[in-house]
Design a protein around this motif. Sequence first.
Motif, PDB file in Angstrom:
ATOM      1  N   LEU A   1      -1.552   5.455   3.758  1.00 55.71           N
ATOM      2  CA  LEU A   1      -0.886   4.334   2.847  1.00 55.71           C
ATOM      3  C   LEU A   1      -2.097   4.589   1.752  1.00 55.71           C
ATOM      4  O   LEU A   1      -3.031   5.213   1.643  1.00 55.71           O
ATOM      5  CB  LEU A   1      -2.513   2.993   3.178  1.00 55.71           C
ATOM      6  CG  LEU A   1      -2.280   2.228   5.351  1.00 55.71           C
ATOM      7  CD1 LEU A   1      -2.797   0.853   5.563  1.00 55.71           C
ATOM      8  CD2 LEU A   1      -0.705   1.970   5.448  1.00 55.71           C
TER       9      LEU A   1
ATOM     10  N   LYS B   1      -3.154   2.648  -0.666  1.00 52.24           N
ATOM     11  CA  LYS B   1      -3.670   1.552  -2.343  1.00 52.24           C
ATOM     12  C   LYS B   1      -4.047   0.914  -1.403  1.00 52.24           C
ATOM     13  O   LYS B   1      -3.417   0.482  -0.559  1.00 52.24           O
ATOM     14  CB  LYS B   1      -3.252   1.345  -3.508  1.00 52.24           C
ATOM     15  CG  LYS B   1      -2.096   0.578  -3.145  1.00 52.24           C
ATOM     16  CD  LYS B   1      -1.737   0.890  -4.895  1.00 52.24           C
ATOM     17  CE  LYS B   1      -0.332  -0.274  -4.454  1.00 52.24           C
ATOM     18  NZ  LYS B   1       0.923  -0.695  -4.987  1.00 52.24           N
TER      19      LYS B   1
ATOM     20  N   GLN C   1       1.208  -1.255   0.359  1.00 49.37           N
ATOM     21  CA  GLN C   1      -0.254   0.621   0.167  1.00 49.37           C
ATOM     22  C   GLN C   1       1.202   1.594   0.430  1.00 49.37           C
ATOM     23  O   GLN C   1       0.599   2.197   0.166  1.00 49.37           O
ATOM     24  CB  GLN C   1      -1.193  -0.380   1.006  1.00 49.37           C
ATOM     25  CG  GLN C   1      -1.716  -1.205   0.579  1.00 49.37           C
ATOM     26  CD  GLN C   1      -3.387  -1.465   2.270  1.00 49.37           C
ATOM     27  OE1 GLN C   1      -4.068   0.009   1.748  1.00 49.37           O
ATOM     28  NE2 GLN C   1      -2.684  -2.403   2.674  1.00 49.37           N
TER      29      GLN C   1
END
Length: 263
Positions: A260, A262, A30
């Motif tokens: 984060l 994604k 992420q």
Amino acid sequence: MTRILAIANHKGGVGKTTTTINLAAEFGRQGLSVLVVDLDPQANASLHIGKKHPSEVPVTSAELLGAEIEKLPLAIQEDTHLEGVSLIYGSLALGRAEDDLKDAAPRPSEELRSKLEPLDGVFDVILIDCPPSLKLLTSNALAAATDVIIPVESGSQYGMYGVSDLLRHIEKIKRVNPRLKVLGALLMRHDERQMVCKFIETSAREQIGNILPIRIPTSTKVNQAAIAQTSLHGLDRSAKISREFRELAQHVATMLDLKLKKG
Ligand SMILES: Nc1ncnc2c1ncn2[C@@H]1O[C@H](COP(=O)(O)OP(=O)(O)O)[C@@H](O)[C@H]1O
Ligand SMILES: [Mg+2]
């Protein structure tokens, strides 16, 4: 400031390495830049995510602890089986390194901290996989860390055995590292239908105070992921245990103020 998260419990087999690897995998996936430091002579984390055998690596955490700071770039291996995750390998030589620290270092429990200092701002987060003992290696991890997670084996009636020693040890280390914060206990192999898990949950809450709100179930996928040298997400993203680790990463990221990128 780079957050340094130690995963500690001096009991073996409670899920420290599993937690380290899957949190690192989620953070890396992420978009964070992640470093795993393997401080366990058994080097399970290194064997799982490393592309080399620990014996082929010129500077592992064992050499780094007693070395000059110039060795640091050699110790950081960027190529691992996890996206966005670098590794300082562990090795069997850590046992010897621990003895040497005791004999030679001016501040035996603060060697790792001084070795990681130049990495402040270089990585978003550093995860330290601790060995199953409360000796100098774990002291070094706790003295370097900003935060600590304590995995507790929920499915065993002895899951809390020794935790009071660990908590006392953490209090002692806080004298040299006042910023150290216990993020909470992480209940591993948890099954809320079992009496023993309820019992461990209650006593973890009483003794440790905070319990992370995600419970990790028992799953054969943990061993499968180790064999396949991947994360649980990499093995089977739709498995319940993979979902729980994604949630754990999200929760811990929020606690550590990490963004984060994604989903
Ligand atoms: N949630 C789980 N479900 C099933 N097996 C697990 C789980 N967590 C850990 N294990 C297995 O238990 C063993 C010990 O876990 P590990 O993470 O290596 O613990 P530690 O690092 O504390 O010694 C390993 O074989 C691992 O694959
Ligand atoms: Mg381990």
